[in-house]
Write a protein that holds these residues in place. Structure first.
Motif, PDB file in Angstrom:
ATOM      1  N   LYS A   1      48.552  -5.606   9.173  1.00  0.00           N
ATOM      2  CA  LYS A   1      47.379  -5.588   8.288  1.00  0.00           C
ATOM      3  C   LYS A   1      47.704  -4.865   6.984  1.00  0.00           C
ATOM      4  O   LYS A   1      47.344  -5.331   5.895  1.00  0.00           O
ATOM      5  CB  LYS A   1      46.205  -4.892   8.989  1.00  0.00           C
ATOM      6  CG  LYS A   1      45.600  -5.674  10.138  1.00  0.00           C
ATOM      7  CD  LYS A   1      44.471  -4.869  10.770  1.00  0.00           C
ATOM      8  CE  LYS A   1      43.919  -5.547  12.000  1.00  0.00           C
ATOM      9  NZ  LYS A   1      42.842  -4.759  12.654  1.00  0.00           N
TER      10      LYS A   1
ATOM     11  N   LYS B   1      47.863  -6.588   3.111  1.00  0.00           N
ATOM     12  CA  LYS B   1      47.188  -6.073   1.913  1.00  0.00           C
ATOM     13  C   LYS B   1      48.191  -5.814   0.791  1.00  0.00           C
ATOM     14  O   LYS B   1      47.934  -6.132  -0.374  1.00  0.00           O
ATOM     15  CB  LYS B   1      46.439  -4.783   2.259  1.00  0.00           C
ATOM     16  CG  LYS B   1      45.312  -4.968   3.247  1.00  0.00           C
ATOM     17  CD  LYS B   1      44.691  -3.631   3.632  1.00  0.00           C
ATOM     18  CE  LYS B   1      43.658  -3.776   4.727  1.00  0.00           C
ATOM     19  NZ  LYS B   1      43.101  -2.468   5.152  1.00  0.00           N
TER      20      LYS B   1
ATOM     21  N   MET C   1      41.392  -9.413  12.142  1.00  0.00           N
ATOM     22  CA  MET C   1      40.575  -9.324  10.935  1.00  0.00           C
ATOM     23  C   MET C   1      39.445 -10.344  11.002  1.00  0.00           C
ATOM     24  O   MET C   1      39.656 -11.506  11.350  1.00  0.00           O
ATOM     25  CB  MET C   1      41.436  -9.570   9.683  1.00  0.00           C
ATOM     26  CG  MET C   1      42.577  -8.592   9.509  1.00  0.00           C
ATOM     27  SD  MET C   1      43.524  -8.849   7.980  1.00  0.00           S
ATOM     28  CE  MET C   1      42.336  -8.289   6.754  1.00  0.00           C
ATOM     29  N   SER C   2      38.254  -9.887  10.683  1.00  0.00           N
ATOM     30  CA  SER C   2      37.109 -10.796  10.642  1.00  0.00           C
ATOM     31  C   SER C   2      37.105 -11.563   9.323  1.00  0.00           C
ATOM     32  O   SER C   2      37.882 -11.271   8.410  1.00  0.00           O
ATOM     33  CB  SER C   2      35.812 -10.009  10.796  1.00  0.00           C
ATOM     34  OG  SER C   2      35.626  -9.134   9.690  1.00  0.00           O
TER      35      SER C   2
ATOM     36  N   SER D   1      34.850 -11.480   7.028  1.00  0.00           N
ATOM     37  CA  SER D   1      34.455 -10.566   5.955  1.00  0.00           C
ATOM     38  C   SER D   1      35.622  -9.659   5.561  1.00  0.00           C
ATOM     39  O   SER D   1      35.774  -9.321   4.376  1.00  0.00           O
ATOM     40  CB  SER D   1      33.258  -9.718   6.390  1.00  0.00           C
ATOM     41  OG  SER D   1      33.564  -8.960   7.554  1.00  0.00           O
ATOM     42  N   ASP D   2      36.454  -9.257   6.542  1.00  0.00           N
ATOM     43  CA  ASP D   2      37.638  -8.453   6.236  1.00  0.00           C
ATOM     44  C   ASP D   2      38.602  -9.235   5.351  1.00  0.00           C
ATOM     45  O   ASP D   2      39.160  -8.695   4.383  1.00  0.00           O
ATOM     46  CB  ASP D   2      38.354  -8.034   7.519  1.00  0.00           C
ATOM     47  CG  ASP D   2      37.557  -7.038   8.334  1.00  0.00           C
ATOM     48  OD1 ASP D   2      36.724  -6.324   7.743  1.00  0.00           O
ATOM     49  OD2 ASP D   2      37.761  -6.980   9.568  1.00  0.00           O
TER      50      ASP D   2
ATOM     51  N   GLN E   1      39.410  -7.942   1.699  1.00  0.00           N
ATOM     52  CA  GLN E   1      40.683  -7.240   1.580  1.00  0.00           C
ATOM     53  C   GLN E   1      41.851  -8.116   1.113  1.00  0.00           C
ATOM     54  O   GLN E   1      42.801  -7.592   0.534  1.00  0.00           O
ATOM     55  CB  GLN E   1      41.045  -6.615   2.935  1.00  0.00           C
ATOM     56  CG  GLN E   1      40.025  -5.617   3.443  1.00  0.00           C
ATOM     57  CD  GLN E   1      40.358  -5.093   4.823  1.00  0.00           C
ATOM     58  OE1 GLN E   1      41.515  -5.118   5.259  1.00  0.00           O
ATOM     59  NE2 GLN E   1      39.354  -4.614   5.552  1.00  0.00           N
TER      60      GLN E   1
END
Length: 245
Positions: free
Chosen positions: A43, A47, A72-73, A75-76, A80
């Motif tokens: 993750k 990013k 990760m959803s 929305s994530d 992000q």
């Protein structure tokens, strides 16, 4: 027999360029402590990839929604990883146009979808840590493992600026050694920057084969099944040949 000899001879000739290329690019690299089972590292690497790499490079074999496998959803992912108005199901394409990249850098930056499989994690780990200042290049940067690299050191704000210093050691063997020396510190310490690069390279390894963990787990299950099947096959063999032996 003649056909087999001919096949071996042709194979040997075809493999010569492969060995030549390998020997030409063979360099001393550091071991990258990669672990694609570490989802938190992946993750963080994702990013960093979006922030520092995706502007110039693309990862066109990867879709944003595949990051659901990392926990990760939607929305994530939107908050992000997507900063260009793309949708969750879109491919991770570069924002830079190919013609513009060729005009600025002399060559279009390569797609990074399978760069870890092509170069190797150790090479990438070393490459991202061995940029140094070089006034003889167009960008003002050079690299120990990729001489005259067209890519500037986009992470210099984090790592700092290094120069390549040469030490002449006048001993019995009169050896000459080269090492990198920091002249302008970055906002990260050496240890922090190494951890940053580990996460980034870890993610690029994941990019090359996102289903690697699932494939390995499936392979282990298949091997276990074959061992169990081997036991039943052996018992069946004993039963079948019992009256003969």
């Amino acid at each position: 027999m003649k056909i087999m000899k001919f096949f071996l001879a042709v194979s040997a000739v075809l493999l010569i360029p492969c060995f030549a290329v390998h020997s030409a690019v063979d360099v001393a690299v550091d071991k990258a402590p990669i672990n694609i089972d570490d989802k938190e590292s992946l993750k963080r690497g994702a990013k960093s990839f979006v922030e520092y790499c995706l502007t110039c490079h693309g990862a066109e074999f990867m879709r944003y929604n595949r990051h659901r496998d990392l926990g990760m959803s939607e929305s994530d992912i939107l908050g992000q990883l997507i900063h260009t108005g793309q949708k969750v199901g879109d491919l991770m394409e570069s924002a830079m146009r190919k013609k513009e990249a060729e005009a600025w850098f002399g060559v279009a930056p390569p797609d990074l979808s399978v760069i870890a499989r092509a170069r190797g994690a150790d090479w990438l780990y070393t490459y991202l840590r061995t940029f140094y200042r070089d006034s003889s290049t167009v960008s003002g940067w050079n690299n120990l493992v990729f001489d005259k690299a067209a890519m500037p050191h986009v992470l210099h704000r984090l790592q700092g600026q290094q120069i390549l210093s040469t030490n002449n050691q006048k001993d019995e063997q009169a050896s000459i050694t080269e090492k990198l020396e920091v002249i302008v510190p970055g906002i990260m310490t050496e240890s922090e920057y190494n951890d940053f690069v580990i996460d980034l390279v870890n993610y690029m390894v994941y990019l090359g084969e996102p289903h690697a963990t699932h494939r390995r787990e499936l392979g282990e299950m298949v091997i276990l099944f074959l061992f169990v099947l081997l036991g039943f096959a052996y018992l069946l063999k004993k039963e079948y040949w019992r009256d003969i032996h």
